[in-house]
Design a protein around this motif. Structure first.
Motif, PDB file in Angstrom:
ATOM      1  N   ALA A  26       0.832  -1.206   0.000  1.00  0.00           N
ATOM      2  CA  ALA A  26       0.000   0.000   0.000  1.00  0.00           C
ATOM      3  C   ALA A  26       0.866   1.255   0.000  1.00  0.00           C
ATOM      4  CB  ALA A  26      -0.935  -0.003   1.202  1.00  0.00           C
ATOM      5  N   LYS A  27       1.943   1.245   0.758  1.00  0.00           N
ATOM      6  CA  LYS A  27       2.847   2.403   0.800  1.00  0.00           C
ATOM      7  C   LYS A  27       3.380   2.724  -0.593  1.00  0.00           C
ATOM      8  CE  LYS A  27       7.301   3.872   2.577  1.00  0.00           C
ATOM      9  NZ  LYS A  27       8.527   3.435   3.229  1.00  0.00           N
ATOM     10  N   GLU A  28       3.702   1.704  -1.361  1.00  0.00           N
ATOM     11  CA  GLU A  28       4.279   1.906  -2.691  1.00  0.00           C
ATOM     12  C   GLU A  28       3.242   2.182  -3.778  1.00  0.00           C
ATOM     13  OE1 GLU A  28       7.522   2.161  -3.332  1.00  0.00           O
ATOM     14  OE2 GLU A  28       7.826   1.948  -1.170  1.00  0.00           O
ATOM     15  N   LEU A  31      -1.100   5.783  -3.233  1.00  0.00           N
ATOM     16  CA  LEU A  31      -1.180   7.158  -3.736  1.00  0.00           C
ATOM     17  C   LEU A  31      -1.151   7.181  -5.259  1.00  0.00           C
ATOM     18  CD1 LEU A  31      -1.390  10.162  -3.217  1.00  0.00           C
ATOM     19  CD2 LEU A  31       1.110  10.218  -2.997  1.00  0.00           C
ATOM     20  N   LYS A  32      -0.299   6.361  -5.860  1.00  0.00           N
ATOM     21  CA  LYS A  32      -0.224   6.264  -7.319  1.00  0.00           C
ATOM     22  C   LYS A  32      -1.568   5.836  -7.898  1.00  0.00           C
ATOM     23  CE  LYS A  32       1.756   2.571  -8.799  1.00  0.00           C
ATOM     24  NZ  LYS A  32       0.732   1.716  -9.353  1.00  0.00           N
ATOM     25  N   ASP A  33      -2.216   4.863  -7.270  1.00  0.00           N
ATOM     26  CA  ASP A  33      -3.495   4.380  -7.771  1.00  0.00           C
ATOM     27  C   ASP A  33      -4.598   5.415  -7.606  1.00  0.00           C
ATOM     28  OD1 ASP A  33      -2.286   2.016  -8.526  1.00  0.00           O
ATOM     29  OD2 ASP A  33      -2.916   0.922  -6.737  1.00  0.00           O
ATOM     30  N   VAL A  34      -4.588   6.158  -6.511  1.00  0.00           N
ATOM     31  CA  VAL A  34      -5.584   7.224  -6.317  1.00  0.00           C
ATOM     32  C   VAL A  34      -5.371   8.317  -7.345  1.00  0.00           C
ATOM     33  CG1 VAL A  34      -6.370   9.056  -4.768  1.00  0.00           C
ATOM     34  CG2 VAL A  34      -5.984   6.758  -3.872  1.00  0.00           C
ATOM     35  N   MET A  35      -4.133   8.768  -7.492  1.00  0.00           N
ATOM     36  CA  MET A  35      -3.849   9.839  -8.444  1.00  0.00           C
ATOM     37  C   MET A  35      -4.127   9.396  -9.879  1.00  0.00           C
ATOM     38  SD  MET A  35      -3.220  12.301  -6.489  1.00  0.00           S
ATOM     39  CE  MET A  35      -2.670  13.552  -7.628  1.00  0.00           C
ATOM     40  N   GLY A  36      -3.928   8.119 -10.160  1.00  0.00           N
ATOM     41  CA  GLY A  36      -4.208   7.591 -11.494  1.00  0.00           C
ATOM     42  C   GLY A  36      -5.695   7.567 -11.819  1.00  0.00           C
ATOM     43  N   ALA A  37      -6.524   7.620 -10.802  1.00  0.00           N
ATOM     44  CA  ALA A  37      -7.973   7.629 -11.008  1.00  0.00           C
ATOM     45  C   ALA A  37      -8.516   9.039 -11.239  1.00  0.00           C
ATOM     46  CB  ALA A  37      -8.683   6.990  -9.812  1.00  0.00           C
ATOM     47  N   LEU A  38      -7.661  10.046 -11.125  1.00  0.00           N
ATOM     48  CA  LEU A  38      -8.078  11.430 -11.345  1.00  0.00           C
ATOM     49  C   LEU A  38      -7.732  11.848 -12.772  1.00  0.00           C
ATOM     50  CD1 LEU A  38      -6.740  12.940  -8.026  1.00  0.00           C
ATOM     51  CD2 LEU A  38      -9.134  12.941  -8.732  1.00  0.00           C
ATOM     52  N   PRO A  39      -8.698  12.345 -13.530  1.00  0.00           N
ATOM     53  CA  PRO A  39      -8.395  12.826 -14.881  1.00  0.00           C
ATOM     54  C   PRO A  39      -7.455  14.038 -14.815  1.00  0.00           C
ATOM     55  CG  PRO A  39     -10.776  12.684 -14.514  1.00  0.00           C
ATOM     56  CD  PRO A  39     -10.106  12.458 -13.199  1.00  0.00           C
ATOM     57  N   PRO A  40      -6.663  14.256 -15.862  1.00  0.00           N
ATOM     58  CA  PRO A  40      -5.763  15.405 -15.863  1.00  0.00           C
ATOM     59  C   PRO A  40      -6.509  16.709 -16.162  1.00  0.00           C
ATOM     60  CG  PRO A  40      -5.546  14.199 -17.904  1.00  0.00           C
ATOM     61  CD  PRO A  40      -6.493  13.412 -17.023  1.00  0.00           C
TER      62      PRO A  40
END
Length: 75
Positions: A26-28, A31-40
């Protein structure tokens, strides 16, 4: 016109219900997975309105990938 900067702090409490592997994964990845779910290219208001769904999507993806890798201990 000067644009205001907004800071976001993400704090994770990873207690490793399934041992150290769950917390480390989860540490690795969380955050990457949450941010990846946000459109640019979202406005601040759009970003804030979409964030709850992105958090759920990120947590689900992290959990599914962890399980897919077979790191879940059977009790």
């Amino acid at each position: 016109m000067e644009r205001k900067r907004h800071n976001l702090q993400c704090i994770q409490v990873l207690d490793g219900h399934n041992g150290d592997a769950a917390a480390a994964y989860a540490k690795e990845n969380l955050l990457k997975d949450v941010m990846g779910a946000l459109p640019p290219n979202l406005s601040r208001e759009e970003w804030l309105s979409i964030l709850p769904r992105a958090l759920i999507a990120g947590f689900v993806k992290t959990d599914e990938e962890f399980r897919r890798k077979g790191w879940i201990r059977q009790f």
